[in-house]
Design an enzyme around this catalytic site. Structure first.
Site, PDB file in Angstrom:
ATOM      1  N   GLU A  70       0.853  -1.194   0.000  1.00 43.83           N
ATOM      2  CA  GLU A  70       0.000   0.000   0.000  1.00 43.83           C
ATOM      3  C   GLU A  70       0.886   1.239   0.000  1.00 43.83           C
ATOM      4  OE1 GLU A  70      -3.374   0.189   2.644  1.00 43.83           O
ATOM      5  OE2 GLU A  70      -3.614   2.345   2.279  1.00 43.83           O
ATOM      6  N   GLU A  95       4.746   5.234   3.687  1.00 43.25           N
ATOM      7  CA  GLU A  95       4.058   6.453   4.136  1.00 43.25           C
ATOM      8  C   GLU A  95       5.073   7.378   4.797  1.00 43.25           C
ATOM      9  OE1 GLU A  95       0.783   7.971   3.987  1.00 43.25           O
ATOM     10  OE2 GLU A  95       2.247   9.425   4.662  1.00 43.25           O
ATOM     11  N   ASP A 122       9.429   8.452   0.339  1.00 48.99           N
ATOM     12  CA  ASP A 122       8.727   8.465  -0.938  1.00 48.99           C
ATOM     13  C   ASP A 122       8.680   7.052  -1.537  1.00 48.99           C
ATOM     14  OD1 ASP A 122       7.951   8.930  -3.592  1.00 48.99           O
ATOM     15  OD2 ASP A 122       9.031  10.830  -3.673  1.00 48.99           O
ATOM     16  N   ASP A 144      -3.124  12.097  -2.781  1.00 50.20           N
ATOM     17  CA  ASP A 144      -3.305  13.548  -2.700  1.00 50.20           C
ATOM     18  C   ASP A 144      -3.786  14.061  -4.059  1.00 50.20           C
ATOM     19  OD1 ASP A 144      -2.433  13.800  -0.021  1.00 50.20           O
ATOM     20  OD2 ASP A 144      -0.347  13.660  -0.674  1.00 50.20           O
ATOM     21  N   LYS A 148      -5.045  21.843  -8.342  1.00 46.13           N
ATOM     22  CA  LYS A 148      -4.687  22.937  -9.258  1.00 46.13           C
ATOM     23  C   LYS A 148      -3.937  22.391 -10.461  1.00 46.13           C
ATOM     24  CE  LYS A 148      -4.430  26.412  -5.663  1.00 46.13           C
ATOM     25  NZ  LYS A 148      -3.550  27.055  -4.698  1.00 46.13           N
ATOM     26  N   THR A 218     -11.158   3.920   5.020  1.00 38.80           N
ATOM     27  CA  THR A 218     -10.166   4.744   5.718  1.00 38.80           C
ATOM     28  C   THR A 218     -10.835   5.990   6.318  1.00 38.80           C
ATOM     29  OG1 THR A 218      -9.552   6.165   3.854  1.00 38.80           O
ATOM     30  CG2 THR A 218      -8.441   4.029   4.009  1.00 38.80           C
ATOM     31  N   ARG A 219     -10.107   6.648   7.176  1.00 38.90           N
ATOM     32  CA  ARG A 219     -10.645   7.860   7.815  1.00 38.90           C
ATOM     33  C   ARG A 219     -10.855   8.960   6.785  1.00 38.90           C
ATOM     34  NH1 ARG A 219      -7.458  10.397  12.661  1.00 38.90           N
ATOM     35  NH2 ARG A 219      -7.991  12.315  11.585  1.00 38.90           N
TER      36      ARG A 219
HETATM   37  C1  LIG Z   1      -4.948  12.007   1.036  1.00 37.45           C
HETATM   38  S1  LIG Z   1      -3.900  11.009   1.982  1.00 37.45           S
HETATM   39  C2  LIG Z   1      -4.777   9.446   1.993  1.00 37.45           C
HETATM   40  C3  LIG Z   1      -4.267   8.513   3.029  1.00 37.45           C
HETATM   41  C4  LIG Z   1      -4.880   7.106   3.056  1.00 37.45           C
HETATM   42  N1  LIG Z   1      -4.596   6.376   1.831  1.00 37.45           N
HETATM   43  C5  LIG Z   1      -6.348   7.149   3.328  1.00 37.45           C
HETATM   44  O1  LIG Z   1      -7.142   6.800   2.426  1.00 37.45           O
HETATM   45  O2  LIG Z   1      -6.726   7.544   4.436  1.00 37.45           O
HETATM   46  C6  LIG Z   1      -2.542  10.664   0.887  1.00 37.45           C
HETATM   47  C7  LIG Z   1      -1.347  10.049   1.583  1.00 37.45           C
HETATM   48  O3  LIG Z   1      -0.340   9.730   0.632  1.00 37.45           O
HETATM   49  C8  LIG Z   1       0.932   9.993   1.220  1.00 37.45           C
HETATM   50  N2  LIG Z   1       1.881  10.204   0.120  1.00 37.45           N
HETATM   51  C9  LIG Z   1       1.929  11.260  -0.724  1.00 37.45           C
HETATM   52  N3  LIG Z   1       2.927  11.120  -1.601  1.00 37.45           N
HETATM   53  C10 LIG Z   1       3.537   9.926  -1.317  1.00 37.45           C
HETATM   54  C11 LIG Z   1       4.649   9.243  -1.861  1.00 37.45           C
HETATM   55  N4  LIG Z   1       5.323   9.755  -2.889  1.00 37.45           N
HETATM   56  N5  LIG Z   1       4.999   8.053  -1.323  1.00 37.45           N
HETATM   57  C12 LIG Z   1       4.296   7.545  -0.269  1.00 37.45           C
HETATM   58  N6  LIG Z   1       3.234   8.152   0.282  1.00 37.45           N
HETATM   59  C13 LIG Z   1       2.860   9.332  -0.227  1.00 37.45           C
HETATM   60  C14 LIG Z   1       0.704  11.226   2.059  1.00 37.45           C
HETATM   61  O4  LIG Z   1       1.676  11.371   3.080  1.00 37.45           O
HETATM   62  C15 LIG Z   1      -0.692  10.964   2.605  1.00 37.45           C
HETATM   63  O5  LIG Z   1      -0.660  10.303   3.848  1.00 37.45           O
END
Ligand SMILES: C[S@@+](CC[C@H](N)C(=O)[O-])C[C@H]1O[C@@H](n2cnc3c(N)ncnc32)[C@H](O)[C@@H]1O
Length: 239
Positions: A70, A95, A122, A144, A148, A218-219
């Site tokens: 994941e 994460e 990353d 994310d 924009k 998920t939350r």
């Molecule tokens: C909008 S949150 C959603 C979190 C989770 N999947 C959920 O549904 O609750 C997006 C997550 O992706 C992580 N994230 C963003 N870019 C990433 C990357 N390049 N590698 C790993 N995680 C990443 C962020 O830190 C964030 O926790």
């Protein structure tokens, strides 16, 4: 191919925290509120034992039936749920947000450590170090949105990450993307079609509008649904 239509647009705004630099540029926060003592201990003591090495191929020590991954597991609700529900599967979780990492560790019992590999950076830096065809499933849930236009290039789904994901999946391995953002769903469908290495076997709208039977909510997803946004669940399979 039918693109999911008429999904609401994001009200999420871009993160105001400055981006960090790794090998690629990583966007987003590393730390939110200060970790509580128990969380700090999980990050300082348990996390290093579970972390993938900094260099070289990722080593799969445990003899489980298959490995799933994941990317961006946030607070870890889905990853912890899948670990609990699938005792014969090993998991890689990536994460960079340390509060999320601490939350996951608090949810997963120590006895599952031998089938868990974590990466607090990353995911794009880890994917190339996973053996080709090693994974049976890869989840990217609610990435994310970067709403924009000038930030679209920061979206996780890109030709480069699709190549990397395609490489690590077994033939017929699943790449599951969930999003509550209509434009991200369209974006993903277009990039997947352009890539050409995945199938999207759907027969009706329920195949992408209804949560997969094994999904763990998920939350972030609950918040999106409470705000009136309807997630889609796109299940692609490696050709
Ligand atoms: C909008 S949150 C959603 C979190 C989770 N999947 C959920 O549904 O609750 C997006 C997550 O992706 C992580 N994230 C963003 N870019 C990433 C990357 N390049 N590698 C790993 N995680 C990443 C962020 O830190 C964030 O926790």
């Amino acid at each position: 191919m039918h693109l999911p239509k008429n999904l609401p647009n994001s009200s999420d705004s871009d993160s105001s925290t400055p981006p960090q630099r790794t090998r690629h540029r990583l966007y987003g926060r590393r730390l939110g509120h200060a970790l509580r003592a128990g969380q700090q201990e999980l990050v300082d003591i348990r996390l290093p034992r579970l972390m993938a090495s900094d260099n070289g191929p990722v080593t799969f020590s445990s003899t489980v039936d298959q490995w799933w991954m994941e990317i961006g597991f946030g607070g870890g609700e889905h990853l912890a749920g899948q670990i609990h529900n699938n005792p014969d599967v090993g998991f890689i979780g990536a994460e960079p947000f340390l509060n999320g990492m601490a939350s996951l560790l608090a949810k997963v019992p120590d006895q599952d450590d031998q089938r868990l590999i974590l990466w607090d950076r990353d995911a794009r830096n880890l994917l190339p170090r996973i053996e080709a065809g090693a994974l049976s499933r890869l989840f990217l849930l609610f990435p994310d949105p970067w709403p924009k236009k000038r930030h679209h290039k920061r979206r996780f789904v890109s030709p480069e990450t699709l190549d990397a994901i395609h490489r690590v999946l077994k033939p017929n391995g699943e790449f599951r993307v969930a999003t509550d953002i209509a434009d991200y769903a369209d974006w993903t469908m277009i990039e997947i079609a352009r890539h050409g290495g995945f199938t999207w076997p759907v027969e009706s709208a329920d195949d992408w509008r209804v949560q997969p039977a094994d999904h763990v909510q998920t939350r972030y997803e609950t918040k999106a649904m409470n705000a009136g946004r309807k997630p889609v669940y796109l299940r692609f399979f490696r050709k």
